[in-house]
Design a protein around this motif. Structure first.
Motif, short mmCIF file in Angstrom:
data_model
loop_
_atom_site.label_atom_id
_atom_site.label_comp_id
_atom_site.label_asym_id
_atom_site.label_seq_id
_atom_site.Cartn_x
_atom_site.Cartn_y
_atom_site.Cartn_z
N UNK A 115 0.81 -1.21 0.00
CA UNK A 115 0.00 0.00 0.00
C UNK A 115 0.85 1.27 0.00
N UNK A 116 1.18 1.76 1.17
CA UNK A 116 1.87 3.04 1.29
C UNK A 116 3.13 2.86 2.13
N UNK A 117 4.29 3.06 1.52
CA UNK A 117 5.56 2.80 2.19
C UNK A 117 5.78 3.64 3.44
N UNK A 118 5.63 4.97 3.42
CA UNK A 118 5.93 5.76 4.64
C UNK A 118 5.04 5.39 5.83
N UNK A 119 3.74 5.27 5.59
CA UNK A 119 2.83 4.93 6.70
C UNK A 119 3.07 3.50 7.17
N UNK A 120 3.44 2.60 6.26
CA UNK A 120 3.74 1.22 6.64
C UNK A 120 4.97 1.11 7.51
N UNK A 121 5.98 1.93 7.23
CA UNK A 121 7.20 1.91 8.05
C UNK A 121 6.89 2.37 9.47
N UNK A 122 6.06 3.39 9.60
CA UNK A 122 5.66 3.85 10.93
C UNK A 122 4.90 2.74 11.65
N UNK A 123 4.05 2.00 10.94
CA UNK A 123 3.30 0.90 11.53
C UNK A 123 4.25 -0.20 12.01
N UNK A 124 5.30 -0.48 11.23
CA UNK A 124 6.29 -1.50 11.65
C UNK A 124 7.01 -1.06 12.92
N UNK A 125 7.35 0.21 13.02
CA UNK A 125 8.06 0.72 14.21
C UNK A 125 7.18 0.56 15.45
N UNK A 126 5.91 0.97 15.36
CA UNK A 126 5.02 0.82 16.52
C UNK A 126 4.78 -0.65 16.84
N UNK A 161 -4.91 2.93 -1.32
CA UNK A 161 -6.09 2.88 -2.19
C UNK A 161 -6.28 4.22 -2.89
N UNK A 162 -6.15 5.31 -2.15
CA UNK A 162 -6.32 6.65 -2.75
C UNK A 162 -5.27 6.90 -3.83
N UNK A 163 -4.02 6.59 -3.55
CA UNK A 163 -2.94 6.83 -4.53
C UNK A 163 -3.17 5.97 -5.77
N UNK A 164 -3.51 4.71 -5.58
CA UNK A 164 -3.75 3.84 -6.74
C UNK A 164 -5.00 4.27 -7.51
N UNK A 165 -6.03 4.74 -6.81
CA UNK A 165 -7.25 5.20 -7.48
C UNK A 165 -6.97 6.43 -8.33
N UNK A 166 -6.10 7.30 -7.88
CA UNK A 166 -5.74 8.49 -8.66
C UNK A 166 -4.72 8.17 -9.75
N UNK A 167 -3.85 7.23 -9.49
CA UNK A 167 -2.77 6.93 -10.44
C UNK A 167 -3.31 6.23 -11.69
N UNK A 168 -4.26 5.31 -11.53
CA UNK A 168 -4.77 4.54 -12.67
C UNK A 168 -5.41 5.45 -13.73
N UNK A 169 -6.36 6.32 -13.38
CA UNK A 169 -6.96 7.15 -14.43
C UNK A 169 -5.97 8.15 -15.02
N UNK A 170 -5.08 8.68 -14.17
CA UNK A 170 -4.12 9.66 -14.68
C UNK A 170 -3.09 9.00 -15.61
#
Length: 176
Positions: A115-126, A161-170
């Protein structure tokens, strides 16, 4: 003949028990004979002799220091160690432990990869903090770290999901 009985060979050296007596055997001669005896031993063993170090008191000579027979008694009278934790979560040492909160480590790793690398890294730390805090007896901190892990996993999935939803049409609109 009598002198030969006093001298016993030890490691190839002749030793005179009267001259080389241990300090506890001849307590009256302890202070005056020790440097001389230690100097002779150092010479026999081929070592350097430092008279200042020879005059240092031994642990059994220091007043107030525990004697060898007191070691077991002193250890049994000491209270069990208290563990470091936040003041609002201190528990007595014999309190039963609550169950460890979930770490969500697998979900944190999957949300980081998919999904999202930056938010996932924070989740791994916690997620890694959950077990560390739990075994340090900071149960409240472990529970909060588990809740934060869950929040960052959800944030990672939503952002992915948001990034992929915007990336596909663009990407379809952009000419190659």
């Amino acid at each position: 003949m009598e002198e030969e009985e006093k001298k016993e060979p030890v490691n190839g050296h002749e030793i005179d028990p009267d001259k080389d007596a241990r300090p506890d055997e001849n307590a009256g001669e302890q202070t005056e004979n020790r440097p001389r005896v230690e100097e002779e031993w150092a010479e026999k063993l081929g070592m350097d002799f430092d008279p200042e170090r020879a005059d240092m008191p031994r642990p059994e000579e220091i007043p107030g220091s525990p004697q060898p027979e007191e070691y077991g008694r002193a250890r049994s009278q000491t209270p069990p160690p208290m563990y470091v934790m936040s003041p609002d979560t201190q528990l007595p040492p014999n309190t039963p432990q609550p169950p460890m909160p979930p770490t969500f480590m697998i979900w944190a790793i999957l949300s980081t990869i998919c999904c999202c690398l930056p938010a996932g890294v924070v989740a791994i730390i916690f997620s890694s903090q959950v077990s560390s805090k739990y075994f340090a007896r900071d149960y409240e901190g472990a529970r909060k770290a588990s809740e934060r892990t869950e929040m960052w996993i959800i944030a990672s999935i939503v952002l992915g999901i948001i990034v992929n939803a915007l990336y596909m049409p663009l990407s379809l609109l952009m000419p190659s």
